[in-house]
Design a protein around this motif. Structure first.
Motif, short mmCIF file in Angstrom:
data_model
loop_
_atom_site.label_atom_id
_atom_site.label_comp_id
_atom_site.label_asym_id
_atom_site.label_seq_id
_atom_site.Cartn_x
_atom_site.Cartn_y
_atom_site.Cartn_z
N LEU A 1 0.85 -1.19 0.00
CA LEU A 1 0.00 0.00 0.00
C LEU A 1 0.88 1.24 0.00
CD1 LEU A 1 -2.66 1.62 0.40
CD2 LEU A 1 -2.35 1.25 2.88
N MET A 2 0.60 2.16 -0.93
CA MET A 2 1.25 3.47 -0.95
C MET A 2 0.16 4.51 -1.19
SD MET A 2 4.68 2.61 -3.22
CE MET A 2 5.46 4.19 -2.85
N ALA A 3 0.28 5.67 -0.54
CA ALA A 3 -0.80 6.65 -0.63
C ALA A 3 -0.28 8.07 -0.58
CB ALA A 3 -1.81 6.43 0.50
N GLU A 4 -0.79 8.89 -1.47
CA GLU A 4 -0.58 10.33 -1.44
C GLU A 4 -1.78 10.95 -0.73
OE1 GLU A 4 1.07 10.05 -6.07
OE2 GLU A 4 -0.63 11.34 -5.56
N VAL A 5 -1.56 11.61 0.39
CA VAL A 5 -2.70 12.07 1.18
C VAL A 5 -2.55 13.55 1.53
CG1 VAL A 5 -3.21 9.80 2.15
CG2 VAL A 5 -1.61 11.31 3.34
N VAL A 6 -3.69 14.20 1.66
CA VAL A 6 -3.73 15.64 1.93
C VAL A 6 -3.03 15.97 3.24
CG1 VAL A 6 -5.26 17.57 2.47
CG2 VAL A 6 -5.79 16.07 0.54
N GLU A 7 -3.18 15.13 4.23
CA GLU A 7 -2.57 15.39 5.54
C GLU A 7 -1.06 15.56 5.42
OE1 GLU A 7 -4.00 13.64 9.55
OE2 GLU A 7 -2.41 12.29 8.82
N GLU A 8 -0.42 14.72 4.61
CA GLU A 8 1.02 14.84 4.43
C GLU A 8 1.40 15.99 3.51
OE1 GLU A 8 3.24 12.85 6.24
OE2 GLU A 8 1.28 12.56 7.16
N MET A 9 0.47 16.40 2.66
CA MET A 9 0.74 17.52 1.76
C MET A 9 0.65 18.86 2.48
SD MET A 9 -1.52 16.19 -1.51
CE MET A 9 -1.12 17.56 -2.62
N THR A 10 -0.07 18.91 3.59
CA THR A 10 -0.40 20.20 4.20
C THR A 10 0.10 20.38 5.63
OG1 THR A 10 -2.57 19.33 4.88
CG2 THR A 10 -2.44 20.46 2.75
N TYR A 11 0.73 19.37 6.25
CA TYR A 11 1.16 19.55 7.65
C TYR A 11 2.27 20.59 7.77
CZ TYR A 11 5.46 16.79 7.13
OH TYR A 11 6.69 16.33 6.75
N ALA A 12 2.93 20.90 6.67
CA ALA A 12 3.93 21.98 6.61
C ALA A 12 3.69 22.72 5.30
CB ALA A 12 5.35 21.41 6.66
N PRO A 13 4.16 23.97 5.20
CA PRO A 13 3.95 24.74 3.96
C PRO A 13 4.94 24.32 2.88
CG PRO A 13 5.17 26.05 5.55
CD PRO A 13 4.80 24.78 6.26
N HIS A 14 4.75 23.14 2.33
CA HIS A 14 5.75 22.52 1.45
C HIS A 14 6.01 23.31 0.18
CE1 HIS A 14 5.90 18.94 3.87
NE2 HIS A 14 4.63 18.67 3.70
N HIS A 15 7.28 23.40 -0.15
CA HIS A 15 7.71 23.89 -1.46
C HIS A 15 7.09 23.00 -2.53
CE1 HIS A 15 10.38 25.19 -4.69
NE2 HIS A 15 11.01 26.02 -3.87
N ARG A 16 6.64 23.59 -3.60
CA ARG A 16 5.98 22.79 -4.64
C ARG A 16 6.93 21.77 -5.26
NH1 ARG A 16 2.84 26.68 -8.62
NH2 ARG A 16 4.87 27.71 -8.63
N GLN A 17 8.23 22.09 -5.32
CA GLN A 17 9.18 21.10 -5.84
C GLN A 17 9.25 19.87 -4.93
OE1 GLN A 17 13.08 22.25 -7.11
NE2 GLN A 17 12.38 24.18 -8.01
N LYS A 18 9.10 20.08 -3.63
CA LYS A 18 9.14 18.95 -2.71
C LYS A 18 7.97 18.01 -2.96
CE LYS A 18 9.65 17.97 2.25
NZ LYS A 18 9.68 18.59 3.60
N LEU A 19 6.78 18.57 -3.15
CA LEU A 19 5.61 17.74 -3.45
C LEU A 19 5.81 16.97 -4.74
CD1 LEU A 19 2.75 20.25 -2.53
CD2 LEU A 19 3.55 18.30 -1.18
N VAL A 20 6.31 17.65 -5.77
CA VAL A 20 6.56 16.98 -7.05
C VAL A 20 7.58 15.86 -6.87
CG1 VAL A 20 7.54 17.26 -9.36
CG2 VAL A 20 5.93 18.95 -8.49
N MET A 21 8.66 16.16 -6.19
CA MET A 21 9.73 15.17 -6.01
C MET A 21 9.22 13.93 -5.29
SD MET A 21 13.24 15.51 -3.75
CE MET A 21 12.30 15.36 -2.22
#
Length: 522
Positions: A33-53
């Motif tokens: 199981l692998m998952a992209e989830v909103v909670e991990e996307m938003t717990y910090a103000p992530h740089h967009r490159q970090k999300l893409v990477m």
């Protein structure tokens, strides 16, 4: 029937034989199981490159596992039934698949471990959490090392790690007769220095697709995407490593603390993001670096400095994190309670050094360790920025930042919020240090040699005011004796003028008390 459901996290993208939860998994019987989830996307103000990477690396890893015969249940961030959290996706998959067991390599972050604690009893099968043995020092081993010590210092831990793994050793003695060559790694970049050419990692098809996705999802998010160049799979990471060892490592030692306008990389390897994703192996990197020295292809000060960052510092800060959490991030030894200035996000400031570091951070999701420590971290400490404010910024804006590695570096080393647990003194400095180690000051609107006046370098008055304000906390520190002797030579009138100038700078920068805004400082 599913024998095991195995959750693989976004920073656990190592080959199956190197990840404890996958090492004995069997295709055809186990589901990953692998998952992209909103909670991990938003717990910090992530740089967009970090999300893409991270998402690109996860998607490619999932395909690699499928190529090995595994069934992979992959949940994208835009899936309509995505619950938005890792624990929600784990429970949903377990309820649907009814596995005999659930396996997970332990998370690198305290908040996730507590989330798995909370969900464990509600799962329909036993949850087995395995140690993450990709690291070189087990948390239990670090705890034993730390027990009974009055001070925890990386240097002594590092020596133990060198002995344990036999790296850069000649029998029971360090290679070259010294454990540490840091004193030889602090040279300013000379004019006309020829910098190494850099390998450019062009975004592959998966990464290009994610750049478009994240652009549409977060058009106004922090960070630019045009210069994306992070490794997102094992081959790209290996290409970066080979390039570093062959072309960059020989010059890494002398100038690893240098800073220069328009040169974000210098001799730094750009390997930390891939290493923290699991695309590179720390022990392998150390062995390969050592081989470069033993084969005469790189000097000892460069190789030792590189190995110290991985075998010493990386493992040390991870040990500190797990030893001291959860209370670690609640410490605030200097009573800092001010807001982070807006220019940390925009880069709109007349301070040339800060503007350059923030601009490079926005463009690349990267700044090297001295830029983070002695420019943005130093300034935040001098301004009295609340630890939670600056910690969140560092955690979000850098591609290699995860809380286990970011928190001790920021909370401990850069801002001294932990009161000296990580660093033996505050790394406070005036503009003189930045001028010595960079060319920023030559183009700055401020005058680096002045303490007072409208065009005096802000670092100068803020530095002396920092010493004055924190004298009761710091003047007994033996490593602060010289700065406090210098402070004592300033007369009362000048110290008063410095305090006024520092307060005016805090006000003009917006580094004002959070309590006045109804926000809580920690």
């Amino acid at each position: 029937m599913v024998r095991r459901l195995i959750l693989v996290l976004g920073d656990q993208l190592s080959p199956p034989h190197k990840l404890s939860s996958l090492r004995h998994a069997e295709p055809g019987q186990d589901v990953v199981l692998m998952a992209e989830v909103v909670e991990e996307m938003t717990y910090a103000p992530h740089h967009r490159q970090k999300l893409v990477m991270v998402f690109s690396a996860m998607r490619q890893h999932a395909e690699a596992l499928r190529g090995l015969g595994f069934e992979v249940r992959y949940v994208r961030h835009d899936a309509p039934d995505n619950t938005g959290s890792l624990t929600g996706e784990l429970r949903r998959a377990a309820d649907e698949l009814q596995p005999g067991e659930i396996w997970l390599t332990r998370s690198g972050e305290w908040r996730l471990e507590r989330a798995f604690d909370d969900v464990e009893l509600s799962l329909p099968a036993p949850l087995h959490r395995l140690a993450d043995d990709r690291y070189l020092c087990e948390t239990e081993t670090f705890e034993r090392w730390a027990r009974g010590r009055r001070e925890l210092r990386m240097e002594f831990f590092y020596r133990e790690m060198r002995r344990r793994y036999g790296i850069l050793m000649e029998g029971d003695q360090p290679a070259g007769g010294r454990w540490n060559f840091d004193a030889e790694n602090r040279r300013r970049l000379p004019k006309g220095a020829r910098l190494p050419e850099r390998l450019i990692i062009s975004p592959n098809a998966v990464t290009q697709g994610l750049i478009a996705e994240i652009t549409a999802l977060s058009p106004d998010g922090f960070g630019e995407l045009d210069a994306f160049g992070w490794a997102t799979n094992g081959q790209e990471a290996e290409d970066l490593a080979r390039h570093f060892f062959a072309d960059i490592l020989p010059g890494f030692g002398d100038h690893q603390d240098a800073m220069a306008q328009g040169e974000p990389w210098l001799w730094h390897g750009r390997l930390s993001a891939a290493l923290n994703l699991g695309l590179l192996d720390p022990r392998d990197l150390c062995r390969r670096a050592e081989a470069q020295w033993r084969d005469g292809r790189a000097p000892l000060n460069a190789v030792e400095g590189f190995i110290r960052q991985i075998l010493g510092w990386r493992e040390f800060v991870r040990g500190i994190y797990w030893l001291k959490m959860p209370g670690y991030l609640e410490t605030n030894a200097l009573g800092a309670a001010n807001r982070l200035p807006d220019f940390y996000w925009s880069g709109e400031t007349d301070m040339a050094c800060v503007a350059a570091v923030v601009a490079e951070t926005r463009a690349h999701a990267y700044a090297h360790h001295i830029q983070r420590l002695m420019v943005t971290g130093n300034l935040a400490m001098l301004l009295g920025v609340a630890p939670a404010e600056i910690n969140a910024w560092y955690l979000g804006v850098y591609a290699d930042a995860y809380e286990w590695v970011e928190a001790p570096n920021t909370h401990g080393m850069a801002t001294y919020a932990d009161g000296g647990l990580v660093g033996s003194k505050p790394y406070a400095a005036s503009g003189a240090y930045i001028n010595r180690m960079s060319d920023y000051c030559g183009t700055c609107a401020y005058e680096v040699k002045d303490r007072l006046g409208e065009r005096a370098c802000p670092f100068n008055s803020l530095y002396w005011d920092f010493l004055d304000r924190n004298a009761a906390r710091l003047d007994a520190n033996p490593r602060m004796a010289l700065p406090y002797k210098s402070l004592a030579r300033l007369d009362a009138a000048e110290r008063g003028a410095i305090a006024e100038r520092a307060e005016a700078l805090r006000q003009s920068f917006g580094a004002t008390p959070l309590q006045a805004e109804g926000r809580v400082s920690t």
